[in-house]
Scaffold this active site. Sequence first.
Site, PDB file in Angstrom:
ATOM      1  N   THR A 189      -0.399   4.201  -3.020  1.00 53.93           N
ATOM      2  CA  THR A 189      -0.897   5.567  -2.749  1.00 53.93           C
ATOM      3  C   THR A 189      -1.806   6.016  -3.902  1.00 53.93           C
ATOM      4  OG1 THR A 189       1.006   6.629  -3.823  1.00 53.93           O
ATOM      5  CG2 THR A 189       1.177   6.267  -1.449  1.00 53.93           C
ATOM      6  N   SER A 190      -2.254   5.059  -4.741  1.00 51.34           N
ATOM      7  CA  SER A 190      -3.057   5.451  -5.913  1.00 51.34           C
ATOM      8  C   SER A 190      -4.541   5.532  -5.535  1.00 51.34           C
ATOM      9  CB  SER A 190      -2.789   4.511  -7.085  1.00 51.34           C
ATOM     10  OG  SER A 190      -3.198   3.195  -6.789  1.00 51.34           O
ATOM     11  N   ARG A 191      -5.254   4.432  -5.641  1.00 49.15           N
ATOM     12  CA  ARG A 191      -6.648   4.368  -5.183  1.00 49.15           C
ATOM     13  C   ARG A 191      -6.834   2.991  -4.549  1.00 49.15           C
ATOM     14  NH1 ARG A 191      -6.842   9.073  -5.281  1.00 49.15           N
ATOM     15  NH2 ARG A 191      -8.157  10.438  -6.537  1.00 49.15           N
ATOM     16  N   HIS A 193      -5.298   8.522   3.563  1.00 46.03           N
ATOM     17  CA  HIS A 193      -5.335   9.356   2.351  1.00 46.03           C
ATOM     18  C   HIS A 193      -4.742  10.743   2.623  1.00 46.03           C
ATOM     19  CE1 HIS A 193      -7.519   9.352  -1.742  1.00 46.03           C
ATOM     20  NE2 HIS A 193      -6.511  10.214  -1.784  1.00 46.03           N
ATOM     21  N   GLN A 194      -3.503  10.725   3.093  1.00 43.28           N
ATOM     22  CA  GLN A 194      -2.854  11.996   3.415  1.00 43.28           C
ATOM     23  C   GLN A 194      -1.644  12.280   2.529  1.00 43.28           C
ATOM     24  OE1 GLN A 194      -1.287  10.854   7.570  1.00 43.28           O
ATOM     25  NE2 GLN A 194       0.437  11.976   6.734  1.00 43.28           N
ATOM     26  N   ALA A 195      -1.429  11.426   1.504  1.00 41.01           N
ATOM     27  CA  ALA A 195      -0.223  11.609   0.690  1.00 41.01           C
ATOM     28  C   ALA A 195      -0.185  12.985   0.027  1.00 41.01           C
ATOM     29  CB  ALA A 195      -0.126  10.506  -0.362  1.00 41.01           C
ATOM     30  N   PHE A 196      -1.358  13.508  -0.318  1.00 41.71           N
ATOM     31  CA  PHE A 196      -1.420  14.814  -0.998  1.00 41.71           C
ATOM     32  C   PHE A 196      -1.234  15.979  -0.025  1.00 41.71           C
ATOM     33  CE2 PHE A 196      -5.329  16.872   0.484  1.00 41.71           C
ATOM     34  CZ  PHE A 196      -5.865  15.854   1.250  1.00 41.71           C
ATOM     35  N   ILE A 246       3.353  11.147 -10.832  1.00 41.83           N
ATOM     36  CA  ILE A 246       3.823  10.701  -9.507  1.00 41.83           C
ATOM     37  C   ILE A 246       4.839   9.569  -9.648  1.00 41.83           C
ATOM     38  CG2 ILE A 246       3.097   9.654  -7.310  1.00 41.83           C
ATOM     39  CD1 ILE A 246       0.357  11.147  -7.755  1.00 41.83           C
ATOM     40  N   ASP A 288      -1.937   4.226   1.626  1.00 40.44           N
ATOM     41  CA  ASP A 288      -2.492   5.529   1.975  1.00 40.44           C
ATOM     42  C   ASP A 288      -3.947   5.602   1.545  1.00 40.44           C
ATOM     43  OD1 ASP A 288      -2.246   8.331   2.821  1.00 40.44           O
ATOM     44  OD2 ASP A 288      -2.525   8.789   0.689  1.00 40.44           O
ATOM     45  N   GLU A 342     -12.619   3.216   1.935  1.00 43.99           N
ATOM     46  CA  GLU A 342     -12.260   4.364   2.778  1.00 43.99           C
ATOM     47  C   GLU A 342     -13.360   5.420   2.884  1.00 43.99           C
ATOM     48  OE1 GLU A 342      -8.805   5.849   0.428  1.00 43.99           O
ATOM     49  OE2 GLU A 342      -9.996   7.651   0.074  1.00 43.99           O
TER      50      GLU A 342
END
Length: 332
Positions: free
Chosen positions: A232-234, A295-298, A155, A258, A263
């Site tokens: 956007t990792s964790r 958490h919608q980056a994927f 990424i 993200d 979460e």
Amino acid sequence: MKVLFYSSRDYDREFFQSSNQSYQHQLRFIEESLSLETVDRVQDENAISVFVNDVLDRETVFKLSAAGIKLVALRCAGYDNVDLQAAHEAGLRLVHVPAYSPNAVAEHSLALMLALNRKIPQARERLKKGDFSLDGLLGFDFAGRTLGIVGTGRIGSIVARIALAMGMKVLACDRYENPDCQKMGVVYVPLDRLYKEADVISLHCPLSPDTNHLINRDSIKKMKPGVMLINTSRGAVLDSCAVIEGLESGQIAYLGMDVYEYESKLFFRDLSCAVIDDDIFKTLASHPNVLMTAHQAFFTSDALKKIADTSLQSLSQFEQGQTLENEIPWSG
Ligand code: NAD
């Protein structure tokens, strides 16, 4: 194979059922997430499919094994939610989807950067009210600014390529220098130099004991005043409380996230009618300089198709006693 899907949503069902026409596994979907309490939802399945916030701690892993589960297929790349040692001891095989769409996550990281800088959510709200003024919406050019990337794997390297195309200078820090990134013009530097020189810092390393709270009070102090942070990792790569202090002091001028440390009790469900009992989340979500997605980056159609195809292929490989191409490596 018979597979129980934890934490499944309509979109999982749709993409998996469509891909499964070529595999013919027996899939059963439930919405509940995996925990010690929900292992007993396993009936006669010998595999389960789980997602990022399903918890596979030692006790759960052994209980799954006792329930007859032989294979755990993660519908994601990261596996920080799994006790690998326990899984190894229990004889559970683990597969994941290492690269379902690094473009999806990289592009979302850029979307957060661009939207934060140009204040797109605020502009939209104004426009809806008939407020066409520009005061308070001032942005800056990314061209000529410096991006610092922590983790230049699948990424991070795409983020680097896009940022370079936008005219940014790209510094990076990783345990392994990626020759493709070096060829593109990425300059590897120690983390402290990256903190000191980057106008924007984007995190693309996995969550591990090394990276847990990598961004903390000390590291924030080393950053350029007014820095933009993108995660956007964790979630736990950032210390949320330290970041709130950084936002309040102005040291951090923009935060795009993200993923969020806590979460698991919030994301991937509709809680719009519930009372959200999480002050850290509420502070972050309501802060004018924070842009948060859940958490919608994927979450692109390309990625969901790849997740389904890769997971089902792993199940077939397991069933046929073949080498598991996407087995999570056990290093002892
Ligand atoms: P990757 O394994 O290809 O790259 C990770 C890079 O981080 C590697 O180059 C590794 O050497 C580096 N790294 C590890 N520890 C480091 C450290 N302490 N300091 C600096 N660099 C370090 O992984 P990827 O596919 O690029 O994914 C990166 C992360 O993104 C995943 O681990 C996952 O947590 C997260 N992710 C998030 C979403 C989402 O929807 N938000 C989707 C997919 C992945």
